[in-house]
Design a protein around this motif. Structure first.
Motif, short mmCIF file in Angstrom:
data_model
loop_
_atom_site.label_atom_id
_atom_site.label_comp_id
_atom_site.label_asym_id
_atom_site.label_seq_id
_atom_site.Cartn_x
_atom_site.Cartn_y
_atom_site.Cartn_z
N SER A 84 50.32 42.42 34.85
CA SER A 84 50.48 42.40 36.29
C SER A 84 49.58 43.45 36.96
CB SER A 84 51.94 42.66 36.67
OG SER A 84 52.10 42.72 38.08
N ILE A 85 49.57 44.67 36.42
CA ILE A 85 48.72 45.72 36.96
C ILE A 85 47.25 45.37 36.77
CG2 ILE A 85 48.01 48.13 36.58
CD1 ILE A 85 50.93 48.80 36.06
N TRP A 86 46.95 44.80 35.63
CA TRP A 86 45.57 44.39 35.32
C TRP A 86 45.08 43.35 36.33
CZ3 TRP A 86 44.12 40.15 31.43
CH2 TRP A 86 42.75 40.11 31.22
N ARG A 87 45.92 42.38 36.64
CA ARG A 87 45.53 41.35 37.60
C ARG A 87 45.28 41.96 38.98
NH1 ARG A 87 45.41 35.97 38.18
NH2 ARG A 87 45.51 35.20 40.32
N GLY A 88 46.17 42.86 39.39
CA GLY A 88 45.99 43.53 40.68
C GLY A 88 44.70 44.31 40.73
N GLN A 89 44.33 44.90 39.58
CA GLN A 89 43.09 45.67 39.53
C GLN A 89 41.86 44.76 39.65
OE1 GLN A 89 42.34 49.31 39.30
NE2 GLN A 89 40.70 48.08 40.14
N LEU A 90 41.91 43.62 38.98
CA LEU A 90 40.80 42.67 39.08
C LEU A 90 40.66 42.16 40.52
CD1 LEU A 90 41.22 40.55 35.80
CD2 LEU A 90 39.49 42.31 36.29
N GLU A 91 41.78 41.92 41.18
CA GLU A 91 41.74 41.46 42.57
C GLU A 91 41.12 42.53 43.47
OE1 GLU A 91 45.84 40.57 43.22
OE2 GLU A 91 45.67 38.51 42.48
N GLN A 92 41.43 43.80 43.18
CA GLN A 92 40.86 44.91 43.96
C GLN A 92 39.35 44.96 43.78
OE1 GLN A 92 41.94 47.20 46.14
NE2 GLN A 92 41.56 49.29 45.44
N ILE A 93 38.88 44.82 42.55
CA ILE A 93 37.44 44.83 42.27
C ILE A 93 36.76 43.69 43.00
CG2 ILE A 93 35.72 44.45 40.45
CD1 ILE A 93 37.63 45.96 38.54
N HIS A 94 37.37 42.52 42.96
CA HIS A 94 36.80 41.34 43.62
C HIS A 94 36.72 41.57 45.13
CE1 HIS A 94 36.63 37.12 45.07
NE2 HIS A 94 35.89 36.96 43.99
N LEU A 95 37.75 42.17 45.70
CA LEU A 95 37.76 42.44 47.14
C LEU A 95 36.70 43.45 47.52
CD1 LEU A 95 39.18 42.05 49.88
CD2 LEU A 95 40.72 43.92 49.26
N ARG A 96 36.60 44.55 46.77
CA ARG A 96 35.60 45.57 47.08
C ARG A 96 34.19 45.01 46.94
NH1 ARG A 96 37.82 49.41 50.17
NH2 ARG A 96 39.39 50.69 49.08
N GLY A 97 34.00 44.15 45.97
CA GLY A 97 32.68 43.59 45.71
C GLY A 97 32.18 42.69 46.83
N LYS A 98 33.05 42.28 47.72
CA LYS A 98 32.66 41.44 48.84
C LYS A 98 32.25 42.25 50.07
CE LYS A 98 35.22 37.23 47.73
NZ LYS A 98 36.23 36.24 48.20
N ILE A 146 29.65 48.16 35.59
CA ILE A 146 30.87 48.32 34.81
C ILE A 146 30.80 47.48 33.54
CG2 ILE A 146 33.39 48.11 34.84
CD1 ILE A 146 33.24 48.11 37.90
N GLU A 147 31.15 48.08 32.42
CA GLU A 147 31.15 47.33 31.17
C GLU A 147 32.20 46.21 31.20
OE1 GLU A 147 29.18 47.50 28.58
OE2 GLU A 147 28.02 49.23 29.27
N GLU A 148 31.82 45.06 30.68
CA GLU A 148 32.72 43.91 30.65
C GLU A 148 34.02 44.23 29.92
OE1 GLU A 148 32.87 39.35 28.80
OE2 GLU A 148 30.97 40.47 28.85
N ALA A 149 33.93 45.03 28.86
CA ALA A 149 35.13 45.37 28.08
C ALA A 149 36.20 46.02 28.94
CB ALA A 149 34.76 46.28 26.91
N ILE A 150 35.78 46.79 29.94
CA ILE A 150 36.73 47.44 30.84
C ILE A 150 37.55 46.41 31.59
CG2 ILE A 150 36.91 48.80 32.97
CD1 ILE A 150 34.53 50.43 32.02
N LEU A 151 36.90 45.35 32.04
CA LEU A 151 37.57 44.32 32.82
C LEU A 151 38.54 43.51 31.98
CD1 LEU A 151 34.62 42.97 35.00
CD2 LEU A 151 36.19 44.85 35.48
N ARG A 152 38.35 43.53 30.68
CA ARG A 152 39.21 42.74 29.78
C ARG A 152 40.34 43.57 29.17
NH1 ARG A 152 37.25 37.76 28.61
NH2 ARG A 152 35.08 37.31 29.18
N ARG A 153 40.36 44.88 29.47
CA ARG A 153 41.39 45.74 28.89
C ARG A 153 42.56 45.85 29.86
NH1 ARG A 153 38.42 50.16 27.79
NH2 ARG A 153 37.91 49.30 25.75
N PRO A 154 43.73 45.28 29.53
CA PRO A 154 44.87 45.23 30.46
C PRO A 154 45.69 46.52 30.51
CG PRO A 154 45.44 44.10 28.46
CD PRO A 154 44.00 44.53 28.29
N ILE A 155 45.05 47.61 30.92
CA ILE A 155 45.76 48.89 31.01
C ILE A 155 46.93 48.76 31.99
CG2 ILE A 155 45.57 51.28 31.82
CD1 ILE A 155 42.75 51.33 30.75
N GLY A 156 48.12 49.16 31.55
CA GLY A 156 49.30 49.08 32.40
C GLY A 156 50.04 47.77 32.33
N GLY A 157 49.47 46.79 31.62
CA GLY A 157 50.13 45.48 31.53
C GLY A 157 49.43 44.43 32.36
#
Length: 272
Positions: free
Chosen positions: A175-189, A162-173
């Protein structure tokens, strides 16, 4: 969506709706009565019978049982479910669901398999031209249904670059962005999932031509899926697939390691 794809989707839904209506009337039930037995409203039953709404699997299963259809409705569940996807993605979705290996390079948004419900809804909400609210709800449900692959047994092997720029783009705001990062972190484990981030600052990049997905089926068939806007292709020819496999191998070497990638996600979460 192509005209042919739209007609195919509409035909499937009309056929299911007609079968539902015939079975309902043969049992002497009104739409209101059937809706009550299925725990749905009259409007929902009417929309399904007219081919305007895509019924969920549980709706189909309940209707088959309540109307004593003997599997007549249930047998159409898979085809109806496929109608939830845009025509250009429908064949790829079927292959994806049956894959033993899946490798995804993404450079526009978080891959659908990793998206949270809120992020997915935000992605569809900002799409232009605007999508109807009903279509958005159906597309979100379909995207989440794809994620059942993570719970399938035996576990498929899945990786993402995944491109780093995607992780830094807060689509939806934020709060939604943080939830998405947490999801990625969880799946990655997960034991069978590897997520790698392609740093924006890299000077060499093997896939500047765009995103793609590599699929290996249970029969050992290897396929590449490429998509641009609403145009997509499933590549079966061995030479073309080999080219994408080569690109993906180099991408993984150029990207951060899975461990360093998760550390970057943790760093982004800590910055919020």
């Amino acid at each position: 969506m192509t005209a042919q794809g739209s007609e195919g989707e509409a035909g499937i839904l009309r056929c299911f709706g007609q079968q539902l209506r015939l079975l309902r009337t043969s049992r002497g039930l009104t739409r209101t009565e059937l809706g009550a037995k299925l725990s749905y409203g009259e409007d929902m039953v009417a929309s399904v019978e007219l081919g305007r709404r895509i019924p969920k699997p549980e709706f189909i299963e309940r209707a088959d049982a309540v109307l004593e259809a003997g599997g007549l409705l249930a047998v159409m569940k898979e085809e109806v479910a496929r109608a939830r996807y845009p025509a250009f993605f429908r064949d790829a979705a079927k292959l994806e669901a049956e894959a033993v290996e899946l490798h995804v390079y993404a450079n526009q948004a978080v891959p659908g398999l990793l998206q949270t419900e809120e992020y997915a809804r935000a992605v569809f909400d900002v799409r232009r031209p605007l999508l109807d609210e009903t279509v958005i709800s159906e597309r979100v449900a379909a995207r989440l249904a794809r994620q059942e692959i993570f719970d399938r047994r035996p576990l498929p092997t899945i990786s993402f670059v995944i491109e780093e720029a995607i992780l830094r783009r807060p689509i939806g705001g934020r709060s939604i962005w943080r939830g998405q990062l947490e999801q990625i972190h969880l799946r990655g484990k997960s034991r069978n999932v590897e997520i790698q981030v392609m740093p924006t600052e890299v000077t060499e990049h093997a896939a500047l031509a765009g995103p793609f997905t590599l699929i290996e089926t249970v029969k050992g068939q290897r396929i590449a899926y490429v998509e641009v806007q609403k145009e997509s292709r499933l590549l079966h020819e061995r030479g073309s697939v080999r080219e994408h496999e080569g690109q993906y191998g180099i991408l993984r070497a150029q990207a951060l390691t899975p461990r360093d990638s998760l550390q970057l996600v943790e760093k982004l979460l800590g910055e919020q």
